[in-house]
Design an enzyme around this catalytic site. Structure first.
Site, short mmCIF file in Angstrom:
data_model
loop_
_atom_site.label_atom_id
_atom_site.label_comp_id
_atom_site.label_asym_id
_atom_site.label_seq_id
_atom_site.Cartn_x
_atom_site.Cartn_y
_atom_site.Cartn_z
CB CYS A 116 51.11 37.65 35.45
SG CYS A 116 49.36 37.88 35.56
NE ARG A 141 46.60 33.63 37.55
CZ ARG A 141 47.66 34.77 37.27
NH1 ARG A 141 48.55 34.82 36.64
NH2 ARG A 141 47.46 35.87 38.09
#
Ligand code: BEZ
Length: 222
Positions: free
Chosen positions: A53, A130
């Site tokens: 991330c 995601r």
């Protein structure tokens, strides 16, 4: 969270759901007001202070000017708290020298994540996958990408996707496999017998006509 399997997920062509939220830029953020007349790339990440991330958030920030030139606003989301977001952003600035200059939604109660179908219980019942939603200025969802927790996204591809959508909109065309801005586009196939003959008449002239249903033409990018 148990009802996630049964909640309808927004699909391409649907209106982007409006919502209010707490973000790193405002404690009283309303999506539609913030969007204005821009395109939006709205993406979720699984968790703050995690490695993949971190690379994604930083890369979106590094490429923010390219998105801005396409009239695209960026916004992130995870189910972490605003305090966690603020601390992580500060940490990324210190460690990697990059300012995260777009808002990140603190969706602790998963309200927005559920609205957009960002929690996929088979992958994780507690955090968002995601996801990337490309939303046009009319607030229609134009494209959706989902990646699992352990694979980072490709920001080049997100930019390419926006450019392809904007080019298709501006010039009534489509884009072929692996298209990049500046390359030939696909001319929409004819719909009538008359249009077939019209299309074939372009052969050897302004279009590259492989057959009546498969033609390409030069096109400047949007
Ligand atoms: C990561 O960003 O590295 C990550 C986050 C959640 C699960 C797995 C990896």
């Amino acid at each position: 969270m148990a009802d996630n399997h049964f909640r309808p997920m927004p699909r391409i062509g649907d209106p982007a759901p409006d919502f209010t939220a707490v973000t790193t830029h405002s404690p009283a953020f309303r999506f539609s007001e913030w969007q204005g007349d821009s395109w939006v790339v709205f993406f979720s990440h699984p968790a703050d202070f995690t490695p993949v991330c971190s690379t994604e958030l930083v890369e979106f920030a590094r490429r923010a000017d390219e998105f801005a030139r396409l009239n695209v606003k960026l916004i992130g989301l995870s189910v972490d708290s605003i305090h966690s977001h603020l601390a992580w952003i500060e940490n990324l600035k210190q460690r990697l020298g990059v300012e995260i200059n777009y808002p990140i939604i603190a969706d602790l109660d998963t309200k927005v994540a559920q609205l957009y179908g960002m929690i996929h219980p088979g992958e994780s019942s507690t955090v968002t996958v995601r996801a990337v939603f490309v939303i046009d200025p009319k607030r229609t969802i134009r494209a959706i990408i989902y990646y699992p927790l352990n694979v980072g996204r490709n920001v080049d591809e997100v930019l390419r996707l926006v450019r392809a959508l904007q080019t298709a909109d501006a010039y009534a065309c489509a884009t072929p496999v692996n298209w990049k801005p500046g390359e030939k586009v696909v001319v929409p196939p004819p719909k009538t017998v008359e249009e077939v003959q019209e299309r074939l008449s372009h052969r050897g002239k302004d279009y590259e006509v492989v057959d009546f249903y498969l033609s390409f033409r030069e096109q400047k990018v949007a």
